[in-house]
Design a protein around this motif. Structure first.
Motif, PDB file in Angstrom:
ATOM      1  N   SER A 222     -11.713  -6.645  35.802  1.00 36.64           N
ATOM      2  CA  SER A 222     -12.299  -5.807  34.742  1.00 36.64           C
ATOM      3  C   SER A 222     -13.677  -6.300  34.329  1.00 36.64           C
ATOM      4  N   PHE A 223     -14.008  -7.584  34.673  1.00 36.10           N
ATOM      5  CA  PHE A 223     -15.280  -8.215  34.317  1.00 36.10           C
ATOM      6  C   PHE A 223     -15.464  -8.340  32.796  1.00 36.10           C
ATOM      7  N   LYS A 224     -14.381  -8.241  32.040  1.00 36.27           N
ATOM      8  CA  LYS A 224     -14.462  -8.331  30.581  1.00 36.27           C
ATOM      9  C   LYS A 224     -14.210  -9.749  30.063  1.00 36.27           C
ATOM     10  N   PHE A 225     -13.741 -10.629  30.937  1.00 42.20           N
ATOM     11  CA  PHE A 225     -13.289 -11.929  30.474  1.00 42.20           C
ATOM     12  C   PHE A 225     -13.952 -13.073  31.237  1.00 42.20           C
ATOM     13  N   ASN A 226     -15.246 -12.925  31.521  1.00 40.37           N
ATOM     14  CA  ASN A 226     -15.996 -13.958  32.229  1.00 40.37           C
ATOM     15  C   ASN A 226     -16.764 -14.874  31.289  1.00 40.37           C
ATOM     16  N   SER A 227     -16.786 -14.546  30.005  1.00 40.18           N
ATOM     17  CA  SER A 227     -17.593 -15.290  29.031  1.00 40.18           C
ATOM     18  C   SER A 227     -16.841 -16.500  28.510  1.00 40.18           C
ATOM     19  N   TYR A 228     -17.574 -17.355  27.772  1.00 38.93           N
ATOM     20  CA  TYR A 228     -16.890 -18.366  26.986  1.00 38.93           C
ATOM     21  C   TYR A 228     -15.998 -17.657  25.970  1.00 38.93           C
ATOM     22  N   PRO A 229     -14.796 -18.165  25.721  1.00 36.15           N
ATOM     23  CA  PRO A 229     -13.960 -17.552  24.677  1.00 36.15           C
ATOM     24  C   PRO A 229     -14.388 -18.033  23.302  1.00 36.15           C
ATOM     25  N   PRO A 230     -13.950 -17.357  22.229  1.00 34.49           N
ATOM     26  CA  PRO A 230     -14.173 -17.897  20.887  1.00 34.49           C
ATOM     27  C   PRO A 230     -13.561 -19.292  20.776  1.00 34.49           C
ATOM     28  N   THR A 231     -14.084 -20.096  19.865  1.00 32.07           N
ATOM     29  CA  THR A 231     -13.614 -21.474  19.696  1.00 32.07           C
ATOM     30  C   THR A 231     -12.102 -21.544  19.553  1.00 32.07           C
ATOM     31  N   VAL A 232     -11.520 -20.632  18.805  1.00 31.37           N
ATOM     32  CA  VAL A 232     -10.082 -20.686  18.519  1.00 31.37           C
ATOM     33  C   VAL A 232      -9.252 -19.846  19.473  1.00 31.37           C
ATOM     34  N   GLY A 233      -9.902 -19.176  20.425  1.00 32.89           N
ATOM     35  CA  GLY A 233      -9.177 -18.357  21.389  1.00 32.89           C
ATOM     36  C   GLY A 233      -9.455 -16.877  21.193  1.00 32.89           C
ATOM     37  N   VAL A 234      -9.178 -16.088  22.215  1.00 32.90           N
ATOM     38  CA  VAL A 234      -9.367 -14.632  22.153  1.00 32.90           C
ATOM     39  C   VAL A 234      -8.405 -14.047  21.126  1.00 32.90           C
ATOM     40  N   ALA A 235      -8.929 -13.180  20.267  1.00 30.65           N
ATOM     41  CA  ALA A 235      -8.148 -12.698  19.117  1.00 30.65           C
ATOM     42  C   ALA A 235      -6.837 -12.040  19.536  1.00 30.65           C
ATOM     43  N   ASP A 236      -6.885 -11.186  20.570  1.00 30.55           N
ATOM     44  CA  ASP A 236      -5.667 -10.467  20.970  1.00 30.55           C
ATOM     45  C   ASP A 236      -4.598 -11.403  21.517  1.00 30.55           C
ATOM     46  N   ALA A 237      -5.010 -12.584  21.962  1.00 31.86           N
ATOM     47  CA  ALA A 237      -4.043 -13.534  22.528  1.00 31.86           C
ATOM     48  C   ALA A 237      -3.431 -14.433  21.466  1.00 31.86           C
ATOM     49  N   ARG A 238      -3.913 -14.349  20.204  1.00 35.56           N
ATOM     50  CA  ARG A 238      -3.447 -15.238  19.146  1.00 35.56           C
ATOM     51  C   ARG A 238      -2.614 -14.466  18.124  1.00 35.56           C
ATOM     52  N   SER A 239      -1.508 -15.055  17.702  1.00 35.37           N
ATOM     53  CA  SER A 239      -0.757 -14.518  16.561  1.00 35.37           C
ATOM     54  C   SER A 239       0.110 -15.633  16.001  1.00 35.37           C
ATOM     55  N   MET A 240       0.356 -15.594  14.684  1.00 40.34           N
ATOM     56  CA  MET A 240       1.185 -16.640  14.064  1.00 40.34           C
ATOM     57  C   MET A 240       1.807 -16.084  12.795  1.00 40.34           C
ATOM     58  N   GLU A 241       3.086 -16.241  12.660  1.00 37.21           N
ATOM     59  CA  GLU A 241       3.782 -15.793  11.459  1.00 37.21           C
ATOM     60  C   GLU A 241       3.860 -16.936  10.459  1.00 37.21           C
ATOM     61  N   GLN A 242       3.506 -16.681   9.214  1.00 38.73           N
ATOM     62  CA  GLN A 242       3.546 -17.701   8.168  1.00 38.73           C
ATOM     63  C   GLN A 242       4.914 -17.681   7.485  1.00 38.73           C
ATOM     64  N   LEU A 243       5.536 -18.835   7.384  1.00 38.57           N
ATOM     65  CA  LEU A 243       6.835 -18.954   6.726  1.00 38.57           C
ATOM     66  C   LEU A 243       6.720 -19.878   5.517  1.00 38.57           C
ATOM     67  N   GLY A 244       7.611 -19.690   4.531  1.00 37.72           N
ATOM     68  CA  GLY A 244       7.625 -20.574   3.383  1.00 37.72           C
ATOM     69  C   GLY A 244       7.960 -22.005   3.782  1.00 37.72           C
ATOM     70  N   HIS A 245       7.328 -22.972   3.135  1.00 37.78           N
ATOM     71  CA  HIS A 245       7.568 -24.368   3.483  1.00 37.78           C
ATOM     72  C   HIS A 245       7.114 -25.263   2.339  1.00 37.78           C
ATOM     73  N   LYS A 246       7.592 -26.507   2.348  1.00 39.68           N
ATOM     74  CA  LYS A 246       7.090 -27.490   1.402  1.00 39.68           C
ATOM     75  C   LYS A 246       5.682 -27.889   1.816  1.00 39.68           C
ATOM     76  N   LYS A 247       4.987 -28.607   0.952  1.00 40.04           N
ATOM     77  CA  LYS A 247       3.631 -29.045   1.267  1.00 40.04           C
ATOM     78  C   LYS A 247       3.639 -29.964   2.476  1.00 40.04           C
ATOM     79  N   TRP A 248       2.768 -29.667   3.447  1.00 41.04           N
ATOM     80  CA  TRP A 248       2.738 -30.463   4.671  1.00 41.04           C
ATOM     81  C   TRP A 248       2.051 -31.811   4.420  1.00 41.04           C
ATOM     82  N   GLY A 249       2.534 -32.841   5.101  1.00 40.94           N
ATOM     83  CA  GLY A 249       2.037 -34.189   4.864  1.00 40.94           C
ATOM     84  C   GLY A 249       1.006 -34.656   5.866  1.00 40.94           C
ATOM     85  N   PHE A 250       0.228 -33.737   6.391  1.00 38.41           N
ATOM     86  CA  PHE A 250      -0.805 -34.138   7.357  1.00 38.41           C
ATOM     87  C   PHE A 250      -2.113 -33.423   7.032  1.00 38.41           C
ATOM     88  N   GLN A 251      -3.185 -33.929   7.576  1.00 34.60           N
ATOM     89  CA  GLN A 251      -4.491 -33.303   7.419  1.00 34.60           C
ATOM     90  C   GLN A 251      -5.336 -33.619   8.640  1.00 34.60           C
TER      91      GLN A 251
END
Length: 508
Positions: A73-102
C-alpha cells in the motif's frame, strides 16, 4: 597481520558484557556448537519456543496477506509515531490502587532528541491555521509522492511474507543469505572482499548505534563525536559508561573534520571517533583525501573509526560518496548502514553493523566477541525483512536510484538559492548529499526572537512550518532544514519562512 606505525589500539570489547550475559540464545548457541558432526540424525530443537520450522505450526494466510497488503500500500514506509501507530494501540483503564512506580526523571531531563523537540514544535502550532503543516524538521519524505520506494522492494517483502519461510526467530547475527547480500553489496565499493561473517543485522541504524556504544562502554572510556552531529549518539553515550568528547566540523571548510581538535581530545582512554558521511545534519560529502587523512590520524592515535553511512550513495554534488571502509587496511572501520534513506523506507527498520577491517583487529581486541554477546540479549530486525533483503539489494533498478538523486539535487538547489532571499539565514555550504543542511541564524536582525528554539517555536505557531533548532544537533542558533519534500511544498515553506522574517525583522 602486518603492523604499521601507530600507538597501541586503545579499544576492546566490554568484558563485563561477555562475562555476565547468560542468555537463552547464548546457551543454545553453545549447545548447537557442541553437537557431534558425525551424527547423521537430524537435530531436534526442544530448547526454544519457536515451532515455525514445522508444518503443523504455520501462521494463517490472512496474517501474511495483511502484512503483504500493508507493504504494497506504500502507506507504512515512514517512521512511526514515538508511541506507535494510533490504530495499532488501545488500552482499557481499570480501577486500581495508587501505583508504586514512576519513570526515570533523569532520563526525561537529559534526553534532547529529534523526536522530542519535533513533538514540542508540532504541539505549538496554531490550531486555527487552515494551511497544511510543512515538515522540514525530519528526514522522512515518505509522505510525498515523489519520494516513494520502488515497487520491486515492496514486492520482495510481500513475497517473503507470503512464502511462510521467514516467520521464525532469526539467527543472532542475522539470516545468512541476507548477511551475504550486504557483504557483496558493500564490497562493490571496496578494494577487498567482505564476507557474511563481517555483517551483523540490526533494527535500523538506531539500534546499530545502541549496540556499538553498549559494547564499547567500559569504565573510564571516552568516544569522540562530531559537532554538529546526530543526537542519537549523544543520547546512547549518556545512558552508558562512556564519556562523550566533541570535535568540531568546520563550516568554512565545507564541514570537514577539525583534525587538530581530534588530536587534542584523545587520551589513553579514547576508544573511537564517529563520522557521518554523507553528513546528517550538514549535507556535505567528505572527499577521498579528507577521509584518508581521518584514517591516518585515527591510526596514529590508536582509535578506530565508526562510519555512519546511513545516507550512503545519496551524494548529488561534486564529491562522490567514498565509503570509509576503503581505508580499512589503514585503520579498523565499523560501518553502520541501513535501507532507510537510500530506499526511502525508514519505517522498515533494517540496518547493519559491518567490520570493514581486513587486518582482523576487531577480532583480536575482543570487540567481535562482545558484539556477538550483546546481540544475544537484544532484539532482531524482522525475519521477513531479512528474507527480502537479498532481492532488494540485488534487484533495485538503477533508474530508481537516479530518480531519487535528481529530485534531491533539485530540492537542494532550490533551498540554497531561496535561503539567500531571507536575510537572517545563511547557508555556508551548498548541500551535496543526505537530505538536510545546516543554516546559520542571525538573531541580531530579528525582534523578539531569543534563540534558535524560540525561532522554531514561533515559526511553527505562525506559519505551520517545522524546522529543527540547531541546539538539538549541537549548534546553538543554527537550524537544520530537511529539503527532502515535494518541490512545491518546499517552495511554499521557504515563502512562509521569508514572510516570518519580514514580520519579525528589526526596523533599521
Amino acid at each position: 597481520m602486518e603492523q604499521v606505525g601507530h600507538k597501541k589500539w586503545g579499544f576492546q570489547g566490554n568484558q563485563e558484557l561477555n562475562a555476565s550475559s547468560i542468555s537463552v540464545r547464548g546457551v543454545l548457541n553453545q549447545l548447537m556448537a557442541n553437537r557431534n558432526k558425525d551424527d547423521e540424525r537430524s537435530t531436534i530443537p526442544l530448547g526454544r519456543a519457536d515451532p515455525t520450522m514445522f508444518p503443523s505450526y504455520q501462521t494463517t494466510s490472512s496474517a501474511a496477506d495483511a502484512v503483504a497488503d500493508a507493504v504494497q500500500s506504500f502507506k507504512f514506509n515512514s517512521y512511526p509515531p514515538t508511541v506507535g501507530v494510533a490504530d495499532a494501540r488501545s488500552m482499557e483503564q481499570l480501577g486500581h490502587k495508587k501505583w508504586g512506580f514512576q519513570g526515570n526523571q533523569e532520563l526525561n531531563a537529559s534526553s534532547i532528541s529529534v523526536r522530542g523537540v519535533l513533538n514540542q514544535l508540532m504541539a505549538n502550532r496554531n490550531k486555527d491555521d487552515e494551511r497544511s503543516t510543512i515538515p522540514l524538521g525530519r528526514a522522512d519524505p515518505t509522505m510525498f509522492p515523489s519520494y516513494q520506494t520502488t515497487s520491486s522492494a515492496a514486492d520482495a517483502v510481500a513475497d517473503a511474507v507470503q512464502s511462510f519461510k521467514f516467520n521464525s526467530y532469526p539467527p543472532t547475527v542475522g539470516v545468512a543469505d541476507a548477511r551475504r547480500a550486504v557483504a557483496e553489496h558493500l564490497s562493490k565499493d571496496l578494494p577487498y572482499q567482505l564476507s557474511a561473517d563481517d555483517v551483523y543485522l540490526t533494527v535500523g541504524c538506531t539500534q546499530a548505534i545502541e549496540i556499538v556504544v553498549s559494547v564499547l562502554a567500559c569504565p573510564g572510556a571516552n568516544i569522540l563525536l562530531p559537532r554538529p552531529g546526530y543526537p542519537q549518539y549523544e543520547a546512547r553515550v549518556g545512558c552508558s559508561n562512556l564519556e562523550a568528547r566533541h570535535f568540531d566540523l568546520l563550516p568554512e571548510k565545507g564541514w570537514e573534520v577539525d583534525i587538530d581538535s581530534v588530536e587534542a581530545l584523545v587520551d589513553e582512554n579514547t576508544v573511537a571517533m564517529v563520522i557521518i558521511n554523507p553528513s546528517n545534519p550538514c549535507g556535505n560529502v567528505f572527499t577521498y583525501q579528507h577521509l584518508k587523512k581521518i584514517a591516518e590520524t585515527a591510526r596514529k592515535l590508536g582509535i578506530f573509526v565508526i562510519s555512519d553511512e546511513v545516507y550512503g550513495h545519496l551524494a548529488f554534488g561534486s564529491n562522490p560518496f567514498v565509503p570509509m571502509g576503503v581505508f580499512g587496511s589503514i585503520v579498523p572501520v565499523l560501518t553502520l548502514g541501513s535501507l532507510s534513506k537510500r530506499w526511502i523506507v525508514p519505517g522498515w527498520r533494517l540496518g547493519w553493523i559491518v567490520t570493514t577491517d581486513p587486518n582482523g583487529i576487531f577480532k583480536e581486541s575482543g570487540f567481535v566477541e562482545s558484539l556477538r554477546s550483546y546481540l544475544d540479549i537484544t532484539s532482531d530486525p524482522p525475519t521477513v525483512l531479512q528474507g527480502a533483503l537479498t532481492r532488494i539489494l540485488e534487484k533495485t533498478e538503477e533508474d530508481f536510484y537516479s530518480k531519487i538523486l535528481n529530485i534531491l539535487r533539485e530540492d537542494a538547489n532550490l533551498l540554497y538559492e531561496r535561503i539567500k532571499e531571507i536575510p537572517c539565514l545563511t547557508c555556508p555550504h551548498k548541500p551535496e548529499g543526505s537530505m538536510a543542511v545546516m543554516v546559520k541564524l542571525n538573531l541580531s536582525l530579528l525582534e523578539g526572537v531569543t534563540d534558535d528554539l524560540d525561532f522554531c517555536m514561533k515559526l511553527a505557531k505562525e506559519e505551520s512550518v517545522i524546522v529543527l533548532p540547531g541546539i538539538t544537533v549541537g549548534l546553538k542558533n543554527w537550524l537544520r532544514i530537511s529539503f527532502a519534500i515535494e518541490h512545491s511544498s518546499l517552495e511554499d515553506a521557504l515563502g512562509r519562512i521569508k514572510a516570518f522574517y519580514f514580520r519579525h525583522a528589526k526596523n533599521k
